[in-house]
Structure formats: C-alpha cells, structure tokens
Design a protein around this motif. Structure first.
Motif, PDB file in Angstrom:
ATOM      1  N   ALA A 158     -23.736  16.951  26.320  1.00  0.00           N
ATOM      2  CA  ALA A 158     -23.347  15.834  27.184  1.00  0.00           C
ATOM      3  C   ALA A 158     -24.587  15.281  27.886  1.00  0.00           C
ATOM      4  CB  ALA A 158     -22.330  16.312  28.211  1.00  0.00           C
ATOM      5  N   GLY A 159     -24.440  14.104  28.441  1.00  0.00           N
ATOM      6  CA  GLY A 159     -25.555  13.482  29.153  1.00  0.00           C
ATOM      7  C   GLY A 159     -25.346  11.989  29.230  1.00  0.00           C
ATOM      8  N   ALA A 160     -25.979  11.349  30.189  1.00  0.00           N
ATOM      9  CA  ALA A 160     -25.843   9.895  30.349  1.00  0.00           C
ATOM     10  C   ALA A 160     -26.519   9.188  29.170  1.00  0.00           C
ATOM     11  CB  ALA A 160     -26.495   9.467  31.661  1.00  0.00           C
ATOM     12  N   VAL A 194     -21.202  18.865  19.024  1.00  0.00           N
ATOM     13  CA  VAL A 194     -20.660  17.520  19.246  1.00  0.00           C
ATOM     14  C   VAL A 194     -21.369  16.843  20.412  1.00  0.00           C
ATOM     15  CG1 VAL A 194     -18.562  16.166  19.622  1.00  0.00           C
ATOM     16  CG2 VAL A 194     -18.392  18.397  18.557  1.00  0.00           C
ATOM     17  N   ILE A 195     -21.837  15.637  20.158  1.00  0.00           N
ATOM     18  CA  ILE A 195     -22.375  14.804  21.235  1.00  0.00           C
ATOM     19  C   ILE A 195     -21.241  13.910  21.692  1.00  0.00           C
ATOM     20  CG2 ILE A 195     -23.925  12.889  21.751  1.00  0.00           C
ATOM     21  CD1 ILE A 195     -25.777  13.991  19.593  1.00  0.00           C
ATOM     22  N   SER A 196     -20.929  13.934  22.970  1.00  0.00           N
ATOM     23  CA  SER A 196     -19.839  13.060  23.422  1.00  0.00           C
ATOM     24  C   SER A 196     -19.903  12.822  24.926  1.00  0.00           C
ATOM     25  CB  SER A 196     -18.492  13.682  23.063  1.00  0.00           C
ATOM     26  OG  SER A 196     -17.449  12.816  23.423  1.00  0.00           O
ATOM     27  N   HIS A 197     -19.442  11.607  25.290  1.00  0.00           N
ATOM     28  CA  HIS A 197     -19.243  11.304  26.701  1.00  0.00           C
ATOM     29  C   HIS A 197     -17.831  11.707  27.119  1.00  0.00           C
ATOM     30  CE1 HIS A 197     -22.883   9.023  27.285  1.00  0.00           C
ATOM     31  NE2 HIS A 197     -22.642   8.316  26.203  1.00  0.00           N
ATOM     32  N   ASP A 226     -24.595  11.777  36.180  1.00  0.00           N
ATOM     33  CA  ASP A 226     -23.884  10.581  35.692  1.00  0.00           C
ATOM     34  C   ASP A 226     -22.912  10.857  34.551  1.00  0.00           C
ATOM     35  OD1 ASP A 226     -25.217   9.028  37.537  1.00  0.00           O
ATOM     36  OD2 ASP A 226     -26.905   8.664  36.175  1.00  0.00           O
ATOM     37  N   VAL A 227     -22.333  12.037  34.512  1.00  0.00           N
ATOM     38  CA  VAL A 227     -21.308  12.338  33.516  1.00  0.00           C
ATOM     39  C   VAL A 227     -20.047  12.743  34.276  1.00  0.00           C
ATOM     40  CG1 VAL A 227     -20.650  13.765  31.542  1.00  0.00           C
ATOM     41  CG2 VAL A 227     -23.059  13.172  31.904  1.00  0.00           C
ATOM     42  N   ARG A 228     -18.916  12.143  33.895  1.00  0.00           N
ATOM     43  CA  ARG A 228     -17.662  12.448  34.609  1.00  0.00           C
ATOM     44  C   ARG A 228     -17.252  13.891  34.338  1.00  0.00           C
ATOM     45  NH1 ARG A 228     -12.493  12.530  32.988  1.00  0.00           N
ATOM     46  NH2 ARG A 228     -11.000  12.533  34.692  1.00  0.00           N
ATOM     47  N   ASN A 229     -16.860  14.577  35.397  1.00  0.00           N
ATOM     48  CA  ASN A 229     -16.387  15.949  35.258  1.00  0.00           C
ATOM     49  C   ASN A 229     -14.879  15.936  35.051  1.00  0.00           C
ATOM     50  OD1 ASN A 229     -15.679  18.587  35.422  1.00  0.00           O
ATOM     51  ND2 ASN A 229     -16.318  18.890  37.560  1.00  0.00           N
ATOM     52  N   PRO A 230     -14.406  16.280  33.851  1.00  0.00           N
ATOM     53  CA  PRO A 230     -12.950  16.207  33.606  1.00  0.00           C
ATOM     54  C   PRO A 230     -12.164  17.259  34.382  1.00  0.00           C
ATOM     55  CG  PRO A 230     -14.073  17.162  31.712  1.00  0.00           C
ATOM     56  CD  PRO A 230     -15.143  16.756  32.672  1.00  0.00           C
TER      57      PRO A 230
END
Lengths: 257, 255
Positions: A36-38, A191-194, A231-235
């Motif tokens: 993960a990452g912006a 997996v790379i994902s936002h 800058d990544v939303r924490n689910p």
C-alpha cells in the motif's frame, strides 16, 4: 519453494527522480502480501523490478538466492505480473490466443500450449469465452483473462497491480475469488492496491510504501494504524474487525448485504 | 452459416467454411495470385473469370456478402471518382452520349477496367480478412518470410499482428478523445485547426503510452522470436484453390 527478495533496491529515473530508496524486503513462499502507499510512493516501479522489467540503479532482486538477471526468462516465468490496465496486456485477437502468448514464447510443444491454455481459462472461468476478442469482455472478465495469460506461464509468484481499479462489485468479487484460490493452491500473491478494505481480510502481511521507501511492514492489524499518516485510508478505523472486511463471505458481508 | 449479425469491413467473421479452414500460407498465395491477376487483366473475359472466381470464393465462405457490400459504400464513391476522372481526362473518340463534355470511349474502357481492378482487390482483401484470424495471418507471413535473407520474420509478423490488433483500439481512442472534446464544447470554436491539433496530440500521446504498455506486457510474458512453431495442415481443397488462382494469373498474363 520460491523465495523472492530485494536487497537495497534503488531506482532513479533519467530525470533524477528517486522512485525507490533502498528497499529490502523478502516474500516467503505461499504468502499473501499487500503493498500500500499513496500515489507516487514507488509501488508500481517496485513491482516492475520484481518482474525484471526495470534494472535497478543500485541493489538487486533475488529469486531463490540468485539475481533474476542471471536467467531473466526463468524469472519472468516464476514471477508473473498482472498489469493495472488489463487492456494493455492483451496481444491476441481472441482470449485463447492471448492466453497462449506466454507459453508460445517459451517455445513449448503445441499440445502443451493447448493444455495450459485450457487449464488457465478453466481456472478463471473463461473457457466458454475462449474465442471472444478480449476487448469485448466485461471489466471483471478482462481482468480474469489477463490473469489467465499469466497463469499459463505456471508462475509461483503473481504480482497484481491495482487489480480492482475500475471494477464494479461483481468484478471485484470475481478477481478476489481468483486471488484467494491461487493463494490456496500455494502461489505467492503480492497485490498493489489502494483498496485495502477488499484485501486485508485475506492478506497475512501489509507493507506500506512512502516516497520510495518501506515505512511499515507487518501483519495488517499492526500496520493499519500507520496508514492514515501516509495518506492511505485505514479500513479498520471504524472499529471493524479484519474478518468483517471480506467481500467473499455472503453471510458475513454486512457492509454490502 | 455466418454468426455475426452486423459484420464490419476487414474484421474476422468466424465460420466453418473450407475458405476459413484453408492453410493460411496458400490463402496468402491465392490472394497474391489473384491480386496480380487483377492488376494485369485487360480483356472482358479475364475480368469475367476473376469476378466469377471471387464470387465463388465468397459463396464458399458463407459470409454475409450483402452486408459487407453495404459497408463498402465509401469505397464505391472512390471507385466512381476514379472512373469519372478517367472518363473525362483520357483522350480519344468522343462518346455518343456526353461526348460534348469530353467523355471518350477510351476513357470509359480505361476507367471501367481501373474500377473493376479496384473492386476486385477490395473484395479479395475483404474476403481474406473475414476468413483469416490474425494469428493465422501472422503465422503465414512468418513462414513466407523465413526464406527471405536479412529479414527478422518473427518480428515483422508480430508487428503486422499488433498493428491489426491495435487499429480498432486506436479508433476507439480517437472517438473517446473527440467525445471528451465535444463534451467541453470544442465544436463552438470557429477555427477547427486548434481542435484538430489538440485531438491529434492527445491521440499520439495515448498511442505512444499504449505502445509502451504493450512492450512491457510482452516482455513480462517472455516475448521471444523463437516461439512454438505453428502446425499447418493443407487439405485437397487448399491445393485446388491455389492451382485455380495460379491458372487465373497465367490466363491474365497471356494477353
């Protein structure tokens, strides 16, 4: 066994931009890792290094302890890459022809190519659509056709770059099911994902990139609190438990039911 | 029986006909023979033979010829323009009708022959593309170029295949960019030049980016010039078709 690792990986673009700054990371066989990452944090560049599409400015990428550039073709067979834009991956006029592209490049006998094409397309549920032009498939089917093209190479590690972008709920579920099934068969998944809410329930590791470097690495529960700082939303921020996030358990799918 | 309801020109139309199943190498050979024969034909019986052979091939292929003919309308305009130009520009005996306008008998004959040649080539190319997959075409080109020295046949064949694969996507991109410009009222500008330049610049950027993407995608799947060899199968029909095309070429060479 297929251990993929990077050591002190640096990548600098010709304009001087530092995309990766000393990334050292190892992926254990059969693991499921989410990167993960912006935007612009270096995730896609990192993925392309793992498949040998970029050469490091400094550092190395190792597969079972050997540099991937010692035998690039073998490394690319072992480490498959599913691109963000599935359309850009299609080179065949039909789904079957596109799936055969990889095995044919390996100069395999025609019967083996045919066997792999059938097996891969049946695995992703597209055998019935084998004569369809890939560009006329739906979004989820396109992504699955792209996965079939990679599966036909018999990879031991599969990298997915933003596998859910542009997909509706049904498309996301189709792709997610493939990821989980591949992992169950022992394939290492990266997996790379936002869209972490779709993935974290199935992942056993979360790696956070920021400005070309790894800033957090651990179990999803451990890394999640660091996400919003980068800058990544924490689910998990709404008090949800990890297992509540899965999009695949209909009975437990409280968020979408 | 054709399965495609609204066929597009130069698109593959799957079917189980003998023309579809032909060995692609011989099919390319037939196209070459008939194409050259059309260029050389000059008498009415030569054109009649070629038209009959082409019509026969269309009938055997069982593709929707009428619908394809309707799609060829823009080409018909081009053929008509060429005919008219030849009719009025070629010097010779004035035609009894419209002779005062400069139309000549020689112009009518020359223009008619030229128009027939264009129609034959168009029909042959349509038939070829409608009955041959790009993969088969690529394999045939690769096989045929194998004996040509200093030519990287695998790369040329891949380039041809990718070009044909990408063309529809290029048209899609063009439409998408044009629509995006229209959505922002681009048509209101009186001078069309900036609009055209903007469209072409964006299209070029998109195309180059897509080309980069496809190169990476091919590399990641181990692109190699040494690939699994295609298995060609030549049936009796294929040989008869090729011999017929070669005979027609010989007949057109005679005069």
């Amino acid at each position: 066994m297929c251990r993929l690792e990077t050591r002190n990986l640096h990548h600098r673009f010709p304009d001087g931009t530092e995309a990766l700054r000393g990334v050292t990371i190892a992926f254990e066989p059969g693991s499921f890792t989410v990167l993960a990452g912006a935007n612009g944090s270096g995730k896609t560049v990192f993925a392309r290094h793992l498949n040998g599409l970029y050469r490091p400015t400094e550092g190395e990428v190792l597969l079972d302890g050997r540099s991937i550039f010692d035998d690039l073709s073998a490394a690319r067979q072992a480490v498959g890459l599913v691109f963000q834009n599935a359309e850009s991956q299609f080179v065949g006029q039909t789904v079957a022809q596109d799936t055969a592209f990889g095995p044919e490049n390996l100069n395999l006998p025609a019967a083996e190519v045919a066997r792999r094409v059938e097996e891969s397309l049946r695995t992703v549920g597209l055998w019935e659509r084998r004569d369809t032009p890939p560009h006329s498939l739906s979004g989820g089917q396109r992504r699955r056709a792209a996965i079939a093209g990679v599966l036909a190479m018999n990879p031991r590690v599969v990298l997915f770059d933003e596998p859910f972008s542009g997909l509706d709920y049904s498309g996301v579920r189709q792709v997610l099911e493939q990821l989980v099934r591949m992992r169950e068969r022992g394939t290492t998944i990266i997996v790379i994902s936002h869209q972490l809410d779709k993935l974290l329930a199935h992942a056993d590791r979360l790696v956070l990139f920021h400005q070309g470097a790894v800033v957090a690495d651990g179990s999803p529960q451990d890394v999640a609190p660091c996400l919003e700082r980068h800058d990544v939303r924490n689910p998990l921020s709404g008090g949800l438990r990890l297992e509540q996030l899965s999009w695949l358990c209909c009975g437990e799918d409280s968020r979408h039911g | 029986m054709a399965r495609t309801a609204a066929p597009a020109l130069f698109h593959y139309l799957p079917n189980d006909s003998p023309v579809h199943a032909m060995d692609p190498r011989l099919k390319v050979g037939c196209l070459a023979c008939l194409g050259v024969a059309a260029a050389l034909a000059s008498t009415w019986w030569q054109f009649a033979l070629l038209l009959a052979a082409t019509a026969g091939a269309f009938a055997l292929a069982s593709i929707p010829s009428g619908a394809l003919l309707a799609r060829s309308a823009p080409f018909a305009v081009l053929v008509a323009v060429v005919f008219a130009t030849k009719l009025f520009v070629t010097p010779g005996t004035p035609l009894p009708v419209a002779g005062a306008l400069g139309a000549t008998v020689e112009g009518a004959l020359d223009g008619g022959a030229f128009a027939l040649r264009m129609l034959l080539v168009l029909a042959l190319c349509t038939l070829m593309m409608a009955t041959t997959t790009l993969l088969s075409l690529k394999q045939a080109i690769e096989w045929l170029l194998r004996s040509v020295p200093f030519v990287a046949e695998a790369r040329v064949a891949t380039a041809v295949e990718l070009t044909f694969t990408m063309l529809p996507l290029l048209f899609d991109s063009y439409r998408e960019i044009a629509d995006a410009q229209a959505a922002r009222c681009a048509q209101v500008r009186r001078n069309p030049l900036p609009r055209m330049l903007g469209l072409l610049r964006t299209l070029l950027e998109t195309t180059l980016r897509r080309a980069d993407d496809i190169v990476y995608a091919m590399e990641s799947r181990c692109y190699s010039d040494v690939r699994t060899a295609p298995a060609f199968a030549t049936a009796a029909f294929d040989k008869i078709a090729f011999l017929t095309a070669a005979t027609l070429l010989a007949a057109c060479c005679l005069s």
